[in-house]
Design an enzyme around this catalytic site. Structure first.
Site, mmCIF file in Angstrom:
data_model
loop_
_atom_site.group_PDB
_atom_site.id
_atom_site.type_symbol
_atom_site.label_atom_id
_atom_site.label_comp_id
_atom_site.label_asym_id
_atom_site.label_seq_id
_atom_site.Cartn_x
_atom_site.Cartn_y
_atom_site.Cartn_z
ATOM 1 N N LYS A 188 0.874 -1.181 0.000
ATOM 2 C CA LYS A 188 0.000 0.000 0.000
ATOM 3 C C LYS A 188 0.907 1.226 0.000
ATOM 4 O O LYS A 188 1.170 1.862 1.026
ATOM 5 C CB LYS A 188 -0.921 -0.018 1.223
ATOM 6 C CG LYS A 188 -2.143 0.894 1.058
ATOM 7 C CD LYS A 188 -3.065 0.381 -0.030
ATOM 8 C CE LYS A 188 -4.312 1.245 -0.141
ATOM 9 N NZ LYS A 188 -5.193 0.807 -1.238
ATOM 10 N N SER A 384 -8.154 0.008 -5.288
ATOM 11 C CA SER A 384 -8.508 0.269 -3.900
ATOM 12 C C SER A 384 -10.029 0.404 -3.790
ATOM 13 O O SER A 384 -10.747 -0.518 -4.117
ATOM 14 C CB SER A 384 -7.769 1.503 -3.385
ATOM 15 O OG SER A 384 -7.625 1.463 -1.982
#
Length: 591
Positions: A188, A384
């Site tokens: 991430k 996402s």
């Protein structure tokens, strides 16, 4: 007293509308309603890709005041109509010197190939390929033309693909800013720009992988269209840069000439009396594809960061966003429309709020429960939160170069008290209630208990995300965790992992929606867009408040703007992309 002030405000707003806004609207309306010249009997349709692209046209008519440009969906729609228009003989493409977003380039290339398949020639002209962004994607679009021209003084510098990232870790350390973030998990990478001074191992691994996927896909497509092997084209390109004559001798291009010469050649091929027709003008005269027939397919659009609420973008332009109330309502409207048999959900988003994403996903579930299959068509990004809202669709279609996945979560805060203190500014905080009340105060670091609570909330959101992907993609949770960890994948990579069902664009998504809805291939179908674009007067009323008597009075003049050509002119726009602030299911945007 409150009503008095509302009345005064309404009158004042009305004056502004009448003196400032109304003349602008009427001028635009007059220009749009003026009779446009008919399409020449022999027309050269000129598509200029140098002004930037959005994925979708805005629903707010006043977004036109924020810029100009075309959307990818508009290009696909318009070329589909031009294929069948006997007046349009040739397509002329003006290529940008820098890169085009890879997934947009994929979709435009597919539309150009369909146009060529109708028997009509395509000429592309370049004033050079500069090593900026994904210039290899620009070359790929040019390679899909019947002939690729380049200006004599231009350089062919499309020798690869590079990307740069800014890291603020050392600067924050120097100036006393503490970036206190949690990320799930090591891929991430949106957090790294605040905490690192260089790529971490996972960050470098993931970026190298998706960049290689995009590069190889563009090379393979260009090689296919140029009728050479991918290995040979790659070797030639990487040995550059080249002058225009060198590029011609190496068969990277077909001809050298000024754009005026390319236009003259296009007119010659179009026939006697041929003239150039600007793409935007032609698109406005044609409008969106409507189709025909009893059954309809809904096309629901969403572009930008995903946030809660309504009314994305400013009244007179501004950034685009996917507002959860608006998007969910659009899907529910499609559910309630009895003529709609399936829904194509066009998603181009790097993510955003998990709460907003879940609200939209709930609407997708409702559509499936109502017996209306949902097919997601992914644009530049569907990562996402953009993947969250797509995960439980019946079918997912993505371009090979779409950036998707990034199944992960991040969040945190900046502690700036020390940094401000260096300038004599003291930041102090007060709070009442529980220990977590001031957890996100910028004046102090997380306490141990606050950090633990926040970390637990990140874990919950991550597990919720993983569960939705597991349910929607019919993958074991352990497998989802393995391929998730916040990593961005391309559409081509996602297909091999089971995150994507099919490679393609909106056209392929519509074809699959017909199939899932059991609409025979030889049966005509209508297209219905949701949310419905606002009229200028609806936008004005929303912008200035429905309680304004003056605004409501002006809305009665809406008939002046009822002409569809007026709406088409106002809808031509280039929107800035928006990245949400503080969102916790947001992917990094490396392009």
């Amino acid at each position: 007293m409150k009503q008095f002030f509302l009345t005064v405000l309404g009158v004042f707003t009305g004056l502004i509308l009448f003196v400032v806004v109304l003349p602008i609207v009427l001028i635009v309306g007059a220009a749009a309603s003026a009779k446009e010249p008919a399409t020449p009997a022999n027309a050269v349709l000129e598509l200029d890709l140098r002004e930037g692209l959005t994925d979708q046209a805005p629903t707010n008519p006043f977004a036109a005041f924020g810029g100009s440009g075309l959307s990818v969906i508009q290009i696909v729609d318009t070329l589909a109509q031009a294929e069948k228009d006997s007046h349009v003989k040739v397509l002329l493409i003006r290529l940008p010197e820098a890169g085009i977003s890879p997934a947009s380039a994929d979709e435009i290339r597919q539309a150009v190939r369909r146009f060529r398949a109708s028997g009509k020639p395509v000429i592309a002209h370049s004033q050079g390929f500069q090593p900026v962004g994904t210039v290899i994607s620009s070359y790929m679009v040019g390679a899909s033309a019947s002939e690729l021209w380049m200006q004599n003084t231009a350089s062919f510098q499309a020798t690869g693909f590079s990307a740069d990232s800014i890291f603020l870790g050392r600067a924050f350390d120097r100036y006393g800013v503490r970036a206190e973030f949690e990320q799930r998990y090591e891929y991430k990478n949106a957090v790294n720009e605040y905490t690192q001074s260089d790529y971490t191992g996972p960050h470098r691994e993931a970026m190298t992988a998706w960049m290689t996927s995009i590069y190889d896909s563009a090379i393979a497509n260009a090689a296919f269209d140029r009728k050479v092997t991918a290995a040979a084209l790659k070797t030639t390109i990487e040995a550059g840069p080249y002058s225009a004559p060198q590029a011609l001798s190496l068969k990277l291009i077909d001809k050298i000439g000024q754009v005026e010469e390319a236009e003259a050649e296009a007119k010659r091929r179009a026939g006697n009396g041929a003239d150039i027709l600007e793409f935007g003008d032609y698109a406005s005269s044609k409008g969106e594809r409507q189709g025909s027939g009893r059954d309809a397919i809904a096309i629901v659009g969403g572009e930008g960061a995903i946030v809660t609420g309504t009314g994305g973008g400013g009244a007179f332009g501004g950034g685009s966003s996917i507002r959860s109330d608006d998007t969910a309502e659009a899907i529910y409207d499609a559910i309630e429309d009895k003529s709609v048999k399936a829904i194509v959900f066009r998603v181009s988003s790097p993510g955003g709020s998990p709460e907003a994403s879940e609200q939209i996903l709930a609407a997708v579930r409702a559509a499936k429960a109502a017996g209306k299959p949902v097919v997601v068509s992914m644009g530049d990004y569907a990562a996402s939160g953009g993947y969250w809202i797509s995960s439980e669709a019946n079918w997912i279609v993505a371009q090979p170069s779409t950036l998707t996945g990034s199944i992960g979560v991040f969040g945190g805060k900046f502690v700036v008290s020390e940094a401000l203190g260096r300038f004599g500014v003291d930041l102090r905080g007060l709070s009442i209630g529980g220990d977590y009340a001031d957890a996100f105060a910028p004046s102090q670091s997380f306490t141990t208990t606050q950090r633990a609570a926040f970390s637990a909330s990140m874990d919950r959101t991550y597990e919720e995300f993983v569960q939705r992907v597991s349910t929607g993609r019919r993958l074991p949770i352990a497998r989802v965790r393995e391929i998730a960890r916040g990593r961005v994948w391309t559409g081509a990579q996602g297909k091999t992992l089971g995150l994507v069902d099919q490679l393609g664009g909106l056209t392929e998504a519509i074809g699959k929606a017909r199939e899932l809805a059991n609409i025979p291939a030889d049966t005509s179908v209508r297209f219905k867009r949701f949310p419905t674009p606002q009229s200028p007067w609806e936008a004005l009323s929303a912008a200035f408040g429905v309680q304004s008597e003056a605004a409501q009075a002006l809305v009665t003049l809406g008939g002046v703007m009822s002409d569809p050509q007026t709406r088409a002119v106002l809808n031509r726009v280039e929107m800035e992309r928006m990245r949400g602030q503080g969102a916790s299911v947001l992917a990094d945007q490396p392009l």
